[in-house]
Each structure stands twice: as structure tokens, then as C-alpha cells.
Design an enzyme around this catalytic site. Structure first.
Site, PDB file in Angstrom:
ATOM      1  N   HIS A 103       0.866  -1.310  -0.080  1.00  0.00           N
ATOM      2  CA  HIS A 103      -0.038  -0.105   0.277  1.00  0.00           C
ATOM      3  C   HIS A 103       0.909   1.206  -0.157  1.00  0.00           C
ATOM      4  O   HIS A 103       0.085   2.297  -0.436  1.00  0.00           O
ATOM      5  CB  HIS A 103      -1.318  -0.011   0.847  1.00  0.00           C
ATOM      6  CG  HIS A 103      -0.788  -1.029   2.406  1.00  0.00           C
ATOM      7  ND1 HIS A 103      -1.429  -2.262   2.205  1.00  0.00           N
ATOM      8  CD2 HIS A 103      -0.205  -0.761   3.592  1.00  0.00           C
ATOM      9  CE1 HIS A 103      -0.873  -2.813   3.499  1.00  0.00           C
ATOM     10  NE2 HIS A 103      -0.623  -1.898   3.877  1.00  0.00           N
ATOM     11  N   HIS A 162       2.344   8.733   0.270  1.00  0.00           N
ATOM     12  CA  HIS A 162       0.667   8.589  -0.541  1.00  0.00           C
ATOM     13  C   HIS A 162       1.035   9.292  -1.747  1.00  0.00           C
ATOM     14  O   HIS A 162       1.502  10.159  -1.934  1.00  0.00           O
ATOM     15  CB  HIS A 162      -0.198   8.791   0.210  1.00  0.00           C
ATOM     16  CG  HIS A 162      -0.202   8.110   1.673  1.00  0.00           C
ATOM     17  ND1 HIS A 162      -1.167   7.124   1.947  1.00  0.00           N
ATOM     18  CD2 HIS A 162       0.490   8.541   2.708  1.00  0.00           C
ATOM     19  CE1 HIS A 162      -1.161   6.607   3.001  1.00  0.00           C
ATOM     20  NE2 HIS A 162       0.141   7.434   3.565  1.00  0.00           N
ATOM     21  N   GLU A 199      -3.154  12.979   1.235  1.00  0.00           N
ATOM     22  CA  GLU A 199      -4.331  12.493   2.063  1.00  0.00           C
ATOM     23  C   GLU A 199      -4.940  13.641   2.660  1.00  0.00           C
ATOM     24  O   GLU A 199      -6.212  13.704   2.298  1.00  0.00           O
ATOM     25  CB  GLU A 199      -3.754  11.648   2.802  1.00  0.00           C
ATOM     26  CG  GLU A 199      -3.252  10.222   2.568  1.00  0.00           C
ATOM     27  CD  GLU A 199      -3.455   9.285   3.335  1.00  0.00           C
ATOM     28  OE1 GLU A 199      -2.980   9.093   4.413  1.00  0.00           O
ATOM     29  OE2 GLU A 199      -4.389   8.210   2.851  1.00  0.00           O
ATOM     30  N   HIS A 219       4.552  10.757   4.976  1.00  0.00           N
ATOM     31  CA  HIS A 219       4.075  10.693   6.390  1.00  0.00           C
ATOM     32  C   HIS A 219       5.363   9.851   7.165  1.00  0.00           C
ATOM     33  O   HIS A 219       6.078   8.784   7.052  1.00  0.00           O
ATOM     34  CB  HIS A 219       3.021   9.559   6.588  1.00  0.00           C
ATOM     35  CG  HIS A 219       1.857  10.182   6.128  1.00  0.00           C
ATOM     36  ND1 HIS A 219       0.613   9.191   5.783  1.00  0.00           N
ATOM     37  CD2 HIS A 219       1.563  11.650   6.120  1.00  0.00           C
ATOM     38  CE1 HIS A 219      -0.432  10.247   5.441  1.00  0.00           C
ATOM     39  NE2 HIS A 219       0.221  11.414   5.594  1.00  0.00           N
ATOM     40  N   THR A 278      -4.230   6.585   8.669  1.00  0.00           N
ATOM     41  CA  THR A 278      -5.397   6.603   7.777  1.00  0.00           C
ATOM     42  C   THR A 278      -5.593   5.356   6.930  1.00  0.00           C
ATOM     43  O   THR A 278      -6.119   5.259   5.914  1.00  0.00           O
ATOM     44  CB  THR A 278      -4.881   7.748   6.778  1.00  0.00           C
ATOM     45  OG1 THR A 278      -3.146   7.126   6.133  1.00  0.00           O
ATOM     46  CG2 THR A 278      -4.331   9.039   7.368  1.00  0.00           C
TER      47      THR A 278
HETATM   48  S1  B30 Z   1      -0.631   6.422   8.359  1.00  0.00           S
HETATM   49  O1  B30 Z   1       0.642   7.361   8.736  1.00  0.00           O
HETATM   50  O2  B30 Z   1      -1.536   7.021   9.229  1.00  0.00           O
HETATM   51  N1  B30 Z   1      -0.759   6.564   6.826  1.00  0.00           N
HETATM   52  C1  B30 Z   1       0.255   2.320   9.969  1.00  0.00           C
HETATM   53  C2  B30 Z   1       1.357   3.322  10.155  1.00  0.00           C
HETATM   54  C3  B30 Z   1       1.024   4.776   9.678  1.00  0.00           C
HETATM   55  C4  B30 Z   1      -0.078   4.906   8.880  1.00  0.00           C
HETATM   56  C5  B30 Z   1      -0.946   3.934   8.576  1.00  0.00           C
HETATM   57  C6  B30 Z   1      -0.661   2.615   9.268  1.00  0.00           C
HETATM   58  C7  B30 Z   1       0.617   1.076  10.545  1.00  0.00           C
HETATM   59  O3  B30 Z   1       1.743   0.911  11.141  1.00  0.00           O
HETATM   60  N2  B30 Z   1      -0.269   0.299  10.095  1.00  0.00           N
HETATM   61  C8  B30 Z   1      -0.114  -1.198  10.784  1.00  0.00           C
HETATM   62  C9  B30 Z   1       0.963  -1.947  10.305  1.00  0.00           C
HETATM   63  N3  B30 Z   1       0.808  -2.160   8.870  1.00  0.00           N
HETATM   64  C10 B30 Z   1       2.210  -2.331   8.378  1.00  0.00           C
HETATM   65  C11 B30 Z   1       2.635  -1.347   7.493  1.00  0.00           C
HETATM   66  O4  B30 Z   1       3.651  -0.940   7.215  1.00  0.00           O
HETATM   67  O5  B30 Z   1       1.869  -1.172   6.429  1.00  0.00           O
HETATM   68  C12 B30 Z   1       0.419  -3.558   8.729  1.00  0.00           C
HETATM   69  C13 B30 Z   1      -0.689  -3.843   7.879  1.00  0.00           C
HETATM   70  O6  B30 Z   1      -0.979  -2.890   6.888  1.00  0.00           O
HETATM   71  O7  B30 Z   1      -1.600  -4.653   7.966  1.00  0.00           O
HETATM   72 CU1  B30 Z   1       0.333  -2.133   6.231  1.00  0.00          CU
HETATM   73 ZN    ZN Z   2       0.502   7.306   5.669  1.00  0.00          ZN
END
Ligand code: B30
Ligand code: ZN
Length: 268
Positions: free
Chosen positions: A68, A101, A111, A124, A210
């Protein structure tokens, strides 16, 4: 990674995220549209205080495509970055990773939006509260995280340092294709000069991750000043593959309602 969510509404798109991740339907979600005329000042806020272990403001880390977003995870044994000040006061936060993003076209991609306008990309920088043992432990706590958002805008000129990251991305075209350690370090402070400025203007509010699991644990700090990216650097990001096999581009969540939250700006 283990989940099938994405950004296209045809398969577990943003409006369906709540089916598997209930917190995504919460009232304090991110991103938001930053309505600049409604941003208030808070006399207890100050300028951001970032500290780099390495005096040249560089970091080392590994680059991954998690399906992603292209993500650089810090190798803290080679020097960390801490964040305090701003809306955070004396509480210190440690940089865990940063990621991007971006749009399939340059008219969208960020975003957060500013008065309804999108930027081509948003970086981010994800920090966790050092009161907790790890990012994983902090992520779900209400005071666990702070993320600095930096807008990227095309046509501001060539960004040499972003070029190094962009060229390294060709090594992680496919998701879970392992990680790649760019040779040498990434001069983060040079890439985003406002990270080391004592008076960088920013917006701040309480919000969420997000993406699923959408924890409402993030003190968002969105820098007002964008950095530059070239079209060819964005095109390298767009050549990455998502979990679906499609391009990773348009990996931004639509904006959410503020629902009574306060949006602040600094300086006043
Ligand atoms: S953000 O900065 O709000 N876009 C995570 C960290 C920062 C944002 C969003 C999500 C995060 O750590 N999510 C959970 C961990 N992820 C690991 C990852 O690096 O990308 C596990 C997952 O989805 O299931 Cu993807
Ligand atoms: Zn992000």
C-alpha cells in the site's frame, strides 16, 4: 500484509474498511480537509523540536513495498530521530518509518487537502511515544503516535535526495518482495529542511491512522510548506505494484469530517 483492503471501491475500498476494521468508522478519523480559515491558535503550542542522532541529519533504513505504500523503516542502530515540541510539549516521540501516498495523476495524491486542494503526494513520518516500548505497543494508545505529514508538489524543481529514494524503489517493485537497503544514508534533514527549522509553520489536530486498523492514536502535524518532486520521480512511485497487481498509485484515503475536533495552526 495479511489483509485484503485497498483503495479501489471495487475490492474492500475505504467505505468498506469498517467491515473488517471497525475503528475505521470512528468519529476522529484522518485525513481531513484543512480549512485554513478555521484553524485556531493555541498559546501552549511551540515550534517543532526534532533531534537527529547523526549530526548531518541523515538516517539509514530498509525500503519495502508493503502493497500500500513505499516505506522506509529506520535502522535505529545507525541513528534515531526524535520529535518533541510543537503540540507535544516535553513528550518525546521516536521515528519508526516514513512512507508516501501519491496519485496516478499529479492533480491528486495527498491524503490531507488544504482548502479543498490536493497535492501530488504526501510523505508521512511516523513517530511513537517513547513512554511505550515499541511502535507496536504505542500504536493503539490514545497518546501513542504522532505523524508529520509533508506535501510534495510537482514543479518546485528537482529534489536530488528524493531521487536517491526514487531510484532505490525499482528494487521493490512488487509487494513483500523483501526489503532493500539503499547504499549509504538518506539525508532526511536535507530532504525536508523544515524538519530542522525552529519556525516551520504547521497545522495540528487529533486523528487516526489513515489505513486499517485506523487507530485514533495520532497527533497529526501537517507541515504547511510543501517540498518538491519531479514528474519522473512520481512516475517511479507509480510503477510500483499494489497487492492487487495494479499500480500502487491513488493510495490515499478520502477526507473525513472533523466532527467537532479543533484544528490548530502554528504560528498564530
Ligand atoms: S499513516 O501514517 O496514518 N498513513 C500504519 C502507520 C502509519 C499510517 C498508517 C498505518 C501502520 O503501522 N499500520 C499497521 C502496520 N501495517 C504495516 C505497514 O507497514 O503497512 C500492517 C498492515 O497494513 O496490515 Cu500495512
Ligand atoms: Zn500514511
Amino acid at each position: 500484509e495479511g489483509s485484503r483492503w485497498g483503495y479501489k471501491q471495487t475490492v474492500y475500498g475505504p467505505t468498506d474498511w469498517g467491515l473488517a476494521a471497525p475503528l475505521c468508522t470512528g468519529q476522529f478519523q484522518s485525513p481531513i480537509d484543512i480549512i485554513t480559515s478555521s484553524a485556531q491558535t493555541n498559546s501552549s503550542h511551540n515550534g517543532l523540536a526534532l533531534t537527529f542522532d547523526n549530526t548531518d541529519g541523515a538516517i539509514s533504513g530498509s525500503l519495502t513495498n508493503n502493497g500500500h505504500a513505499p516505506t522506509v523503516t529506520l535502522d535505529k542502530t545507525k541513528g534515531g530521530v526524535t520529535l518533541a515540541g510543537g503540540p507535544l510539549g516535553q513528550t518525546t516521540f521516536s521515528l519508526e518509518q516514513f512512507h508516501f501516498h501519491f496519485g496516478c495523476e499529479s492533480n491528486v495524491g495527498s491524503e490531507h487537502t488544504v482548502d479543498g486542494n490536493s497535492y501530488a503526494s504526501e510523505m508521512h513520518l511516523v513517530f511513537y511515544n517513547t513512554l511505550y516500548e515499541s511502535f507496536q505497543e504505542a500504536a493503539s494508545k490514545s497518546d501513542g503516535l504522532s505523524v508529520i505529514g509533508v506535501f510534495l508538489q510537482v514543479n518546485g524543481g528537482f529534489n536530488e535526495w528524493l531521487e536517491n529514494i526514487a531510484l532505490s524503489l525499482t528494487n521493490v517493485k512488487f509487494p513483500s518482495g523483501g526489503s532493500y537497503s539503499p547504499g549509504g544514508s538518506i539525508p532526511l534533514a536535507t530532504l525536508v529542511p523544515d524538519l530542522v527549522s525552529k519556525n516551520a509553520p504547521y497545522y495540528t489536530y487529533k486523528g487516526s491512522l489513515t489505513t486499517p486498523p485506523c487507530y485514533e492514536s495520532v497527533q497529526w502535524i501537517v507541515l504547511k510548506n510543501p517540498i518538491s518532486v519531479t514528474k519522473s520521480q512520481l512516475e517511479i512511485m507509480r510503477s510500483l505494484s499494489a497487492t492487487s497487481g495494479n499500480s500502487l498509485c491513488n493510495n490515499f484515503r478520502p477526507v473525513n469530517a472533523l466532527n467537532g475536533r479543533k484544528l490548530y495552526k502554528w504560528p498564530g
